[in-house]
Design an enzyme around this catalytic site. Sequence first.
Site, PDB file in Angstrom:
ATOM      1  N   HIS A  80       0.866  -1.279   0.146  1.00  0.00           N
ATOM      2  CA  HIS A  80       0.092   0.020   0.077  1.00  0.00           C
ATOM      3  C   HIS A  80       0.847   1.230   0.049  1.00  0.00           C
ATOM      4  O   HIS A  80       0.415   2.063   0.562  1.00  0.00           O
ATOM      5  CB  HIS A  80      -0.816   0.134   1.216  1.00  0.00           C
ATOM      6  CG  HIS A  80      -1.717  -1.105   1.221  1.00  0.00           C
ATOM      7  ND1 HIS A  80      -1.220  -2.072   2.018  1.00  0.00           N
ATOM      8  CD2 HIS A  80      -3.009  -1.218   0.688  1.00  0.00           C
ATOM      9  CE1 HIS A  80      -2.380  -3.297   1.877  1.00  0.00           C
ATOM     10  NE2 HIS A  80      -3.255  -2.694   1.253  1.00  0.00           N
TER      11      HIS A  80
ATOM     12  N   GLY B 294      -5.894  11.179   5.727  1.00  0.00           N
ATOM     13  CA  GLY B 294      -6.517  12.717   5.102  1.00  0.00           C
ATOM     14  C   GLY B 294      -7.723  12.310   4.061  1.00  0.00           C
ATOM     15  O   GLY B 294      -8.760  12.809   4.839  1.00  0.00           O
TER      16      GLY B 294
ATOM     17  N   THR C 233      -9.174   1.836   8.704  1.00  0.00           N
ATOM     18  CA  THR C 233      -9.138   1.498  10.100  1.00  0.00           C
ATOM     19  C   THR C 233      -9.889   2.528  11.014  1.00  0.00           C
ATOM     20  O   THR C 233     -10.827   2.661  11.682  1.00  0.00           O
ATOM     21  CB  THR C 233      -7.916   1.612  10.805  1.00  0.00           C
ATOM     22  OG1 THR C 233      -6.955   0.823  10.007  1.00  0.00           O
ATOM     23  CG2 THR C 233      -7.699   1.178  12.291  1.00  0.00           C
TER      24      THR C 233
ATOM     25  N   ARG D 231      -1.368   0.005  10.541  1.00  0.00           N
ATOM     26  CA  ARG D 231      -0.456  -0.289   9.218  1.00  0.00           C
ATOM     27  C   ARG D 231       0.906   0.213   9.357  1.00  0.00           C
ATOM     28  O   ARG D 231       1.661  -0.228   9.023  1.00  0.00           O
ATOM     29  CB  ARG D 231      -1.290   0.639   8.193  1.00  0.00           C
ATOM     30  CG  ARG D 231      -0.822   0.561   7.123  1.00  0.00           C
ATOM     31  CD  ARG D 231      -1.740  -0.143   6.086  1.00  0.00           C
ATOM     32  NE  ARG D 231      -2.798   0.559   5.402  1.00  0.00           N
ATOM     33  CZ  ARG D 231      -3.817  -0.365   4.705  1.00  0.00           C
ATOM     34  NH1 ARG D 231      -3.751  -1.567   4.922  1.00  0.00           N
ATOM     35  NH2 ARG D 231      -4.702   0.156   4.219  1.00  0.00           N
TER      36      ARG D 231
ATOM     37  N   ASP E  82       1.373  10.379  15.514  1.00  0.00           N
ATOM     38  CA  ASP E  82       0.390   9.580  15.097  1.00  0.00           C
ATOM     39  C   ASP E  82      -0.542  10.319  14.329  1.00  0.00           C
ATOM     40  O   ASP E  82      -1.086  11.113  14.762  1.00  0.00           O
ATOM     41  CB  ASP E  82      -0.135   8.720  16.083  1.00  0.00           C
ATOM     42  CG  ASP E  82      -1.059   7.805  15.429  1.00  0.00           C
ATOM     43  OD1 ASP E  82      -0.917   6.997  14.489  1.00  0.00           O
ATOM     44  OD2 ASP E  82      -2.452   7.883  15.705  1.00  0.00           O
TER      45      ASP E  82
HETATM   46  P1  ADP Z   1      -5.281   2.777   7.671  1.00  0.00           P
HETATM   47  O1  ADP Z   1      -4.511   2.396   8.710  1.00  0.00           O
HETATM   48  O2  ADP Z   1      -6.435   1.324   7.444  1.00  0.00           O
HETATM   49  O3  ADP Z   1      -4.855   3.195   6.516  1.00  0.00           O
HETATM   50  P2  ADP Z   1      -6.147   5.607   8.278  1.00  0.00           P
HETATM   51  O4  ADP Z   1      -4.919   5.835   7.887  1.00  0.00           O
HETATM   52  O5  ADP Z   1      -7.193   6.048   8.125  1.00  0.00           O
HETATM   53  O6  ADP Z   1      -6.299   3.918   8.287  1.00  0.00           O
HETATM   54  O7  ADP Z   1      -5.995   5.492   9.962  1.00  0.00           O
HETATM   55  C1  ADP Z   1      -4.842   5.428  10.698  1.00  0.00           C
HETATM   56  C2  ADP Z   1      -4.987   5.622  12.189  1.00  0.00           C
HETATM   57  O8  ADP Z   1      -5.808   4.772  12.697  1.00  0.00           O
HETATM   58  C3  ADP Z   1      -3.620   5.578  12.979  1.00  0.00           C
HETATM   59  O9  ADP Z   1      -3.054   6.653  12.766  1.00  0.00           O
HETATM   60  C4  ADP Z   1      -4.122   5.368  14.487  1.00  0.00           C
HETATM   61  O10 ADP Z   1      -4.433   6.316  15.092  1.00  0.00           O
HETATM   62  C5  ADP Z   1      -5.362   4.737  13.887  1.00  0.00           C
HETATM   63  N1  ADP Z   1      -5.394   3.113  14.357  1.00  0.00           N
HETATM   64  C6  ADP Z   1      -4.945   2.195  13.841  1.00  0.00           C
HETATM   65  N2  ADP Z   1      -5.203   1.119  14.420  1.00  0.00           N
HETATM   66  C7  ADP Z   1      -5.695   1.180  15.795  1.00  0.00           C
HETATM   67  C8  ADP Z   1      -6.453   0.568  16.492  1.00  0.00           C
HETATM   68  N3  ADP Z   1      -6.351  -0.706  16.844  1.00  0.00           N
HETATM   69  N4  ADP Z   1      -7.154   1.314  17.616  1.00  0.00           N
HETATM   70  C9  ADP Z   1      -7.234   2.619  17.513  1.00  0.00           C
HETATM   71  N5  ADP Z   1      -6.716   3.482  16.583  1.00  0.00           N
HETATM   72  C10 ADP Z   1      -5.924   2.895  15.495  1.00  0.00           C
HETATM   73 MG    MG Z   2      -3.807   5.041   6.433  1.00  0.00          MG
END
Ligand code: ADP
Ligand code: MG
Length: 586
Positions: A217, A403, A445, A547, A560
Amino acid sequence: MTHLFDDPTTFSDDALAGFVAANQRFVRGTEGGVLRAAGTEHGHVAVVIGGGSGHYPAFAGLVGPGLAAAAVCGPIFTSPSAAHAQRVARAAQNGGGVLFSYGNYAGDVLHFGQAEERLNAAGIPTRTVLVTDDIASAPVEEREKRRGIAGDLTVFKVAGAAADRGDTLDEVVRVAEHANDRTRSLGVAFAGCTLPGSDEPLFTVPDGMMSLGLGIHGEPGISDHPMPSARELAELLVSRLLDERPEGADTRVVPILNGLGTITNEELFVLYGHVASLLAEAGLHIVEPECGQLVTSLDMSGLSLTLLWLDDELADLWAAPCQTPAYRKGSLPEAVFEKRAAGESADAEDATAGLPIEPAQNAAAAAVGARVVDLLVAIAATLADQEHELGALDAIAGDGDHGAGMLRGARAAQAAGKDAAAAGAGVDTVLQAAGDAWSEEAGGTSGALWGAGISAAGRALGDKESYDGSDAVRAVAAFRDDILHLGKAEIGDKTLVDALIPYADALATAMEGDSSTERLLDATQAAADRAETAAQATSDLRPKKGRARPLAERSVGHPDPGAISFALIAATIARQIRTERTGDNS
Ligand code: ADP
Ligand code: MG
């Protein structure tokens, strides 16, 4: 670089529509993905695969007789929503139950997991097998934490073959898990990939270097190495994979040399020649190998090598015929394309789709519902403003979609909230509609977490005519508890939870003994400040969830993204409450 598109925000839908038009013999479109054109046989397990788009032929290109029954297709590099996974599975299933199989990524686990629960509750037996083949993403003792890359193909193929010969759901789960246990992969990148509409790649590899252990990804590799020759690269990949020979494996292996998007087939063949000799030198026997683009990452330049270690059972399933748009083996009778579509209508069965909006008991309760919409509008505006900063932060160790995902979610929540409020809904109903829409449209997520959290806050607030500070404290606690329950992250894991828990604590403390709205003005501001400090402090942490975990080291020194977006929203809420009370929006 993606040169051709109409609108980057609809790129994955536009591509899927064209894919379906070009492959009508095999597939038909459905909301959220594609189904086999001819349906699955009655009583057979429906193997439903999926994940974000941008990986063609994974996932839609692997739907057809002998392989998957359906694919759920999310936005680019972003997991599809639970609602879409559920709908696609309902439409694909035909009395034999559903196997969800996909690569192990937090967003996919959350959304498909919710869909699995709901399908089981609705009487459709559903199970999951996660693909965890990427040896670079966690040590062997933590295999269950590894992410899925090109090993998707072996697990899907084995599961699809077992399902189509009529194995029971338990049996299909067993062989799919067995295939995953016997599959190992390792990848390298020579250059990063670029999201449609973006000028910058998600990561870059220094000139003359190669990045080892990349994700699919646009997550950068784990370490950079001087660019090797084809022979040296083959030695590196083969030796690392042979170090992890699964217990009980015999000498038969299927090598899959997979291009990630923009490597030439000729380069892959040069490398494959060396891989084949090295495997033979190690005393292994190669069975039905693959060399081509099978699980890609947009225009990433790079490749991965997968080994599937066979036994008699896996050898039969790997060799079984299949006919899909992008992957074909052996021959199947023409009749497999003629079966009448037997899946049930997704909409007819989906109890959650299109529920009428419940109006609030009176005009006063509906008026508060409308004020919640103003808040959703303000949140969407903040995220629109910060979309690129949040994306850049997520690209450091994640996939760069934070974003875009948050903005998609907030805009969908705003639209759904508006419709509900226009129908006279109160706070609870507006927030339920907003939460469902957020999760459904955002994917990923954070989409699953924010969607569920907003709905939980709505339930805690109910539809009332007026609210005080103690309601706000309860709503925030419900939001927090739902996110903790679903994501299972703890303080210190470097997620949004690191900002959320201090926020909820600060709000509760500031409201103690006085739940007046005047106090709430200061309390939401104090809590937002605390969230901002806590979000910045995540810079020092190493991610333990999501991720970014495989690239923990790269993430140190940067906050984060999910914690930062939470703090931005917390600040927006405080500002909005002040604007409402005082008309002061400074
Ligand atoms: P993805 O990781 O599916 O690409 P996003 O980029 O939208 O989704 O979101 C990433 C954010 O999700 C991370 O910066 C973190 O804050 C949050 N996150 C990831 N895993 C968890 C979890 N198990 N519980 C709470 N927040 C999480
Ligand atoms: Mg992401």
